[in-house]
Scaffold this motif. Structure first.
Motif, PDB file in Angstrom:
ATOM      1  N   VAL A  85      24.909   2.029  -7.868  1.00 24.09           N
ATOM      2  CA  VAL A  85      26.004   2.443  -8.750  1.00 24.09           C
ATOM      3  C   VAL A  85      27.310   2.343  -7.969  1.00 24.09           C
ATOM      4  O   VAL A  85      27.318   2.166  -6.755  1.00 24.09           O
ATOM      5  CB  VAL A  85      25.830   3.890  -9.286  1.00 24.09           C
ATOM      6  CG1 VAL A  85      24.550   4.014 -10.095  1.00 24.09           C
ATOM      7  CG2 VAL A  85      25.860   4.905  -8.161  1.00 24.09           C
ATOM      8  N   THR A  87      31.353   6.683  -9.080  1.00 22.72           N
ATOM      9  CA  THR A  87      30.409   7.426  -9.915  1.00 22.72           C
ATOM     10  C   THR A  87      29.802   8.578  -9.110  1.00 22.72           C
ATOM     11  O   THR A  87      29.687   9.701  -9.600  1.00 22.72           O
ATOM     12  CB  THR A  87      29.302   6.488 -10.445  1.00 22.72           C
ATOM     13  OG1 THR A  87      29.919   5.431 -11.186  1.00 22.72           O
ATOM     14  CG2 THR A  87      28.312   7.222 -11.324  1.00 22.72           C
ATOM     15  N   GLN A 108      23.494  12.156 -14.312  1.00 26.73           N
ATOM     16  CA  GLN A 108      22.160  12.016 -13.743  1.00 26.73           C
ATOM     17  C   GLN A 108      22.159  12.326 -12.246  1.00 26.73           C
ATOM     18  O   GLN A 108      21.258  12.997 -11.741  1.00 26.73           O
ATOM     19  CB  GLN A 108      21.631  10.596 -13.967  1.00 26.73           C
ATOM     20  CG  GLN A 108      21.305  10.276 -15.414  1.00 26.73           C
ATOM     21  CD  GLN A 108      20.739   8.874 -15.553  1.00 26.73           C
ATOM     22  OE1 GLN A 108      19.724   8.548 -14.922  1.00 26.73           O
ATOM     23  NE2 GLN A 108      21.394   8.044 -16.343  1.00 26.73           N
ATOM     24  N   SER A 115      25.062   9.917 -18.840  1.00 23.32           N
ATOM     25  CA  SER A 115      25.919   9.169 -17.918  1.00 23.32           C
ATOM     26  C   SER A 115      25.333   9.180 -16.508  1.00 23.32           C
ATOM     27  O   SER A 115      24.607  10.098 -16.121  1.00 23.32           O
ATOM     28  CB  SER A 115      27.332   9.748 -17.901  1.00 23.32           C
ATOM     29  OG  SER A 115      27.354  10.970 -17.195  1.00 23.32           O
ATOM     30  N   LEU A 116      25.678   8.156 -15.745  1.00 14.20           N
ATOM     31  CA  LEU A 116      25.170   8.041 -14.382  1.00 14.20           C
ATOM     32  C   LEU A 116      25.618   9.219 -13.527  1.00 14.20           C
ATOM     33  O   LEU A 116      24.834   9.764 -12.754  1.00 14.20           O
ATOM     34  CB  LEU A 116      25.629   6.716 -13.760  1.00 14.20           C
ATOM     35  CG  LEU A 116      25.105   5.452 -14.443  1.00 14.20           C
ATOM     36  CD1 LEU A 116      25.763   4.213 -13.842  1.00 14.20           C
ATOM     37  CD2 LEU A 116      23.596   5.366 -14.344  1.00 14.20           C
ATOM     38  N   GLN A 123      16.228   9.097  -8.341  1.00 17.17           N
ATOM     39  CA  GLN A 123      16.229   7.924  -9.208  1.00 17.17           C
ATOM     40  C   GLN A 123      17.084   8.212 -10.424  1.00 17.17           C
ATOM     41  O   GLN A 123      17.117   9.341 -10.912  1.00 17.17           O
ATOM     42  CB  GLN A 123      14.811   7.581  -9.648  1.00 17.17           C
ATOM     43  CG  GLN A 123      13.927   7.149  -8.504  1.00 17.17           C
ATOM     44  CD  GLN A 123      12.539   6.782  -8.961  1.00 17.17           C
ATOM     45  OE1 GLN A 123      12.156   7.011 -10.092  1.00 17.17           O
ATOM     46  NE2 GLN A 123      11.773   6.215  -8.068  1.00 17.17           N
ATOM     47  N   ILE A 124      17.752   7.183 -10.883  1.00 18.87           N
ATOM     48  CA  ILE A 124      18.530   7.297 -12.109  1.00 18.87           C
ATOM     49  C   ILE A 124      18.085   6.188 -13.050  1.00 18.87           C
ATOM     50  O   ILE A 124      17.506   5.197 -12.627  1.00 18.87           O
ATOM     51  CB  ILE A 124      20.045   7.219 -11.845  1.00 18.87           C
ATOM     52  CG1 ILE A 124      20.398   5.939 -11.110  1.00 18.87           C
ATOM     53  CG2 ILE A 124      20.529   8.432 -11.070  1.00 18.87           C
ATOM     54  CD1 ILE A 124      21.878   5.672 -11.050  1.00 18.87           C
ATOM     55  N   ASP A 125      18.356   6.386 -14.320  1.00 16.79           N
ATOM     56  CA  ASP A 125      17.970   5.426 -15.343  1.00 16.79           C
ATOM     57  C   ASP A 125      19.232   4.773 -15.888  1.00 16.79           C
ATOM     58  O   ASP A 125      19.999   5.400 -16.618  1.00 16.79           O
ATOM     59  CB  ASP A 125      17.203   6.156 -16.455  1.00 16.79           C
ATOM     60  CG  ASP A 125      16.746   5.241 -17.570  1.00 16.79           C
ATOM     61  OD1 ASP A 125      17.031   4.017 -17.517  1.00 16.79           O
ATOM     62  OD2 ASP A 125      16.094   5.748 -18.499  1.00 16.79           O
ATOM     63  N   GLN A 126      19.429   3.518 -15.530  1.00 17.73           N
ATOM     64  CA  GLN A 126      20.624   2.785 -15.964  1.00 17.73           C
ATOM     65  C   GLN A 126      20.686   2.626 -17.479  1.00 17.73           C
ATOM     66  O   GLN A 126      21.755   2.407 -18.030  1.00 17.73           O
ATOM     67  CB  GLN A 126      20.660   1.399 -15.303  1.00 17.73           C
ATOM     68  CG  GLN A 126      20.735   1.430 -13.801  1.00 17.73           C
ATOM     69  CD  GLN A 126      22.151   1.565 -13.267  1.00 17.73           C
ATOM     70  OE1 GLN A 126      23.116   1.569 -14.009  1.00 17.73           O
ATOM     71  NE2 GLN A 126      22.265   1.702 -11.964  1.00 17.73           N
ATOM     72  N   THR A 127      19.551   2.750 -18.167  1.00 16.26           N
ATOM     73  CA  THR A 127      19.520   2.554 -19.620  1.00 16.26           C
ATOM     74  C   THR A 127      19.622   3.866 -20.397  1.00 16.26           C
ATOM     75  O   THR A 127      19.660   3.852 -21.621  1.00 16.26           O
ATOM     76  CB  THR A 127      18.223   1.828 -20.042  1.00 16.26           C
ATOM     77  OG1 THR A 127      17.097   2.652 -19.718  1.00 16.26           O
ATOM     78  CG2 THR A 127      18.100   0.487 -19.337  1.00 16.26           C
ATOM     79  N   SER A 128      19.662   4.974 -19.685  1.00 13.54           N
ATOM     80  CA  SER A 128      19.703   6.285 -20.334  1.00 13.54           C
ATOM     81  C   SER A 128      21.033   6.515 -21.041  1.00 13.54           C
ATOM     82  O   SER A 128      22.072   5.989 -20.645  1.00 13.54           O
ATOM     83  CB  SER A 128      19.498   7.383 -19.291  1.00 13.54           C
ATOM     84  OG  SER A 128      19.668   8.656 -19.868  1.00 13.54           O
TER      85      SER A 128
END
Length: 115
Positions: free
Chosen positions: A48, A52, A16, A12-13, A4-9
């Motif tokens: 994404v 990326t 992550q 950078s994607l 899982q990644i956090d788009q709001t972090s």
């Protein structure tokens, strides 16, 4: 393989994604010579751009964590990182917290806030 990644972090994607792979390797979720998902497939799963994922894979290749060749896909190499440095850092944090009277909840709160 559920990453899982956090788009709001603020991270950078691609960072992550690379971190997810490093962690999976260090915990044994991925083993040496195991093939990672193709960039297009992982990009769809994580919502994404394919580039990326490719950037993350290239970074990992530069670190020696993965290798990729046409027709073989992206595979974990023997140079994969271990979890030992992370465990050592966590133990140092716990020792420091105990020495300074911090509770588990306070330490976890600090970590959550910083991440």
């Amino acid at each position: 393989m559920l990453w899982q990644i956090d788009q709001t972090s603020r991270v950078s994607l691609q960072d992550q994604i690379a971190a997810c792979v490093r962690r999976a390797v260090s915990t044994g979720e991925l083993s040496v010579n195991e093939q990672l998902p193709p960039a297009t497939e992982l990009a769809l799963a994580l919502a994404v751009d394919r580039n990326t994922v490719l950037a993350a894979y290239r970074r990992l290749r530069g670190e020696g964590v993965v290798d990729f060749r046409r027709g073989r896909g992206v595979r974990v190499t023997a140079k994969a990182p271990s979890a030992a440095p992370m465990e050592q850092a966590a133990r140092q944090l716990i020792d420091c917290a105990r020495a300074n009277g911090y509770s588990k909840a306070e330490v976890l709160g600090m970590i959550e806030e910083l991440m």
